[in-house]
Design a protein around this motif. Structure first.
Motif, PDB file in Angstrom:
ATOM      1  N   TRP A 165       0.853  -1.181   0.000  1.00  0.00           N
ATOM      2  CA  TRP A 165       0.000   0.000   0.000  1.00  0.00           C
ATOM      3  C   TRP A 165       0.891   1.234   0.000  1.00  0.00           C
ATOM      4  N   LEU A 166       0.623   2.105  -0.947  1.00  0.00           N
ATOM      5  CA  LEU A 166       1.504   3.226  -1.250  1.00  0.00           C
ATOM      6  C   LEU A 166       0.839   4.566  -0.942  1.00  0.00           C
ATOM      7  N   LYS A 167       1.624   5.474  -0.394  1.00  0.00           N
ATOM      8  CA  LYS A 167       1.146   6.833  -0.174  1.00  0.00           C
ATOM      9  C   LYS A 167       1.596   7.703  -1.355  1.00  0.00           C
ATOM     10  N   PRO A 168       0.662   8.283  -2.099  1.00  0.00           N
ATOM     11  CA  PRO A 168       1.054   9.141  -3.219  1.00  0.00           C
ATOM     12  C   PRO A 168       1.670  10.440  -2.725  1.00  0.00           C
ATOM     13  N   SER A 169       2.576  10.995  -3.514  1.00  0.00           N
ATOM     14  CA  SER A 169       3.182  12.289  -3.203  1.00  0.00           C
ATOM     15  C   SER A 169       2.645  13.332  -4.181  1.00  0.00           C
ATOM     16  N   ASP A 170       2.362  14.532  -3.664  1.00  0.00           N
ATOM     17  CA  ASP A 170       1.904  15.618  -4.527  1.00  0.00           C
ATOM     18  C   ASP A 170       3.026  16.619  -4.822  1.00  0.00           C
ATOM     19  N   ASN A 171       4.268  16.193  -4.516  1.00  0.00           N
ATOM     20  CA  ASN A 171       5.425  17.046  -4.775  1.00  0.00           C
ATOM     21  C   ASN A 171       5.941  16.776  -6.191  1.00  0.00           C
ATOM     22  N   THR A 206      10.356  10.081  -6.777  1.00  0.00           N
ATOM     23  CA  THR A 206       9.404   8.973  -6.722  1.00  0.00           C
ATOM     24  C   THR A 206       8.021   9.512  -6.388  1.00  0.00           C
ATOM     25  N   LYS A 207       7.002   9.014  -7.050  1.00  0.00           N
ATOM     26  CA  LYS A 207       5.643   9.529  -6.847  1.00  0.00           C
ATOM     27  C   LYS A 207       4.901   8.815  -5.725  1.00  0.00           C
ATOM     28  N   PHE A 208       5.525   7.745  -5.166  1.00  0.00           N
ATOM     29  CA  PHE A 208       4.895   7.002  -4.084  1.00  0.00           C
ATOM     30  C   PHE A 208       5.909   6.713  -2.973  1.00  0.00           C
TER      31      PHE A 208
END
Length: 238
Positions: free
Chosen positions: A47-53, A58-60
């Motif tokens: 389970w991955l946390k998305p990044s909004d940066n 890496t986007k997760f």
């Protein structure tokens, strides 16, 4: 927090993982420098946390992996926050009675995770270690040799000899852990140093977490530990 489901494929190095998300291969940050080889096996559900940066490579971030029907938290830094918040909220009975709470107290060339002090000036240093390796129900730390971990224990021994209260807090982040033992097979130096610390009066506290995608809760019952070697070496895996 909204998580994205993925399928673990590979871990090229300790910082990143290759995961499949909706049929696409993505790169995720692994916020845990341990080996975790018994958890991060090919095709494990993660389970991955998305990044909004937009500037991040890496986007997760990989926060959880499913193992034996439970969620295991791989976000090692979160262990410090979980323990600190529980102390501040008065949930850990062994650490009640302190009205000053501080994170990351600098001591010589080290930083101890939590510093506590009461109105009489009595101090307590707490070093937190997150544990994910489970063998036959035993939680073991570390899963890879850690010079840094042994250094922290030696610092606690020094602080204890100077008259401070000192604790090492093992937070089991795999719900299958029912008992704690140092990992003599992987790191005899850390294990021996933990024995020396305990003999010098450094306290050992062991608790575990209930992990859900909606949040992580500390289970408020301490677990037992044994500092000796074990006769078993079977790893819980898929």
């Amino acid at each position: 927090m909204d998580y994205v489901k993925g399928i673990f494929k590979a871990r090229p190095n300790r910082f990143i993982a290759e995961v499949e998300v909706d049929g696409n291969l993505e790169i995720a940050h692994v916020p845990n420098t341990g080996r975790c080889k018994e958890l991060l096996v090919k095709n494990a559900i993660v389970w991955l946390k998305p990044s909004d940066n937009p500037n991040r490579k890496t986007k997760f971030s990989l926060h959880f992996v499913e193992n034996k029907g439970v969620l295991v938290s791989l976000y090692s830094q979160q262990a410090n926050s979980i323990v600190y918040d529980a102390v501040v909220e008065g949930k850990i009975k062994e650490l009640l009675g302190y009205n000053h709470h501080q994170r990351e107290k600098s001591v010589d060339n080290s930083r101890i995770d939590i510093y506590l002090e009461n109105s009489n000036g009595d101090s307590c240093f707490v070093e937190v270690k997150g544990v994910t390796l489970i063998i036959d129900g035993e939680a073991r730390f570390p899963d890879a040799p850690t010079e840094r971990g042994a250094k922290h224990l030696k610092e606690l021994i020094k602080l204890k000899k100077e008259g401070n209260r000192c604790c090492v807090f093992f937070l089991i982040q795999h719900p299958a852990g029912e008992f704690f033992r140092p990992n003599w097979e992987n790191d005899p130096i850390f294990s021996q140093t933990l024995n020396e610390a305990y003999a010098e009066g450094v306290e050992i506290l062991v608790y575990r977490c209930d992990n859900q995608l909606s949040g992580i809760e500390l289970i408020l019952e301490p677990l037992d530990f044994d500092l000796g070697k074990s006769f078993t070496n079977r790893i819980v895996d898929n």
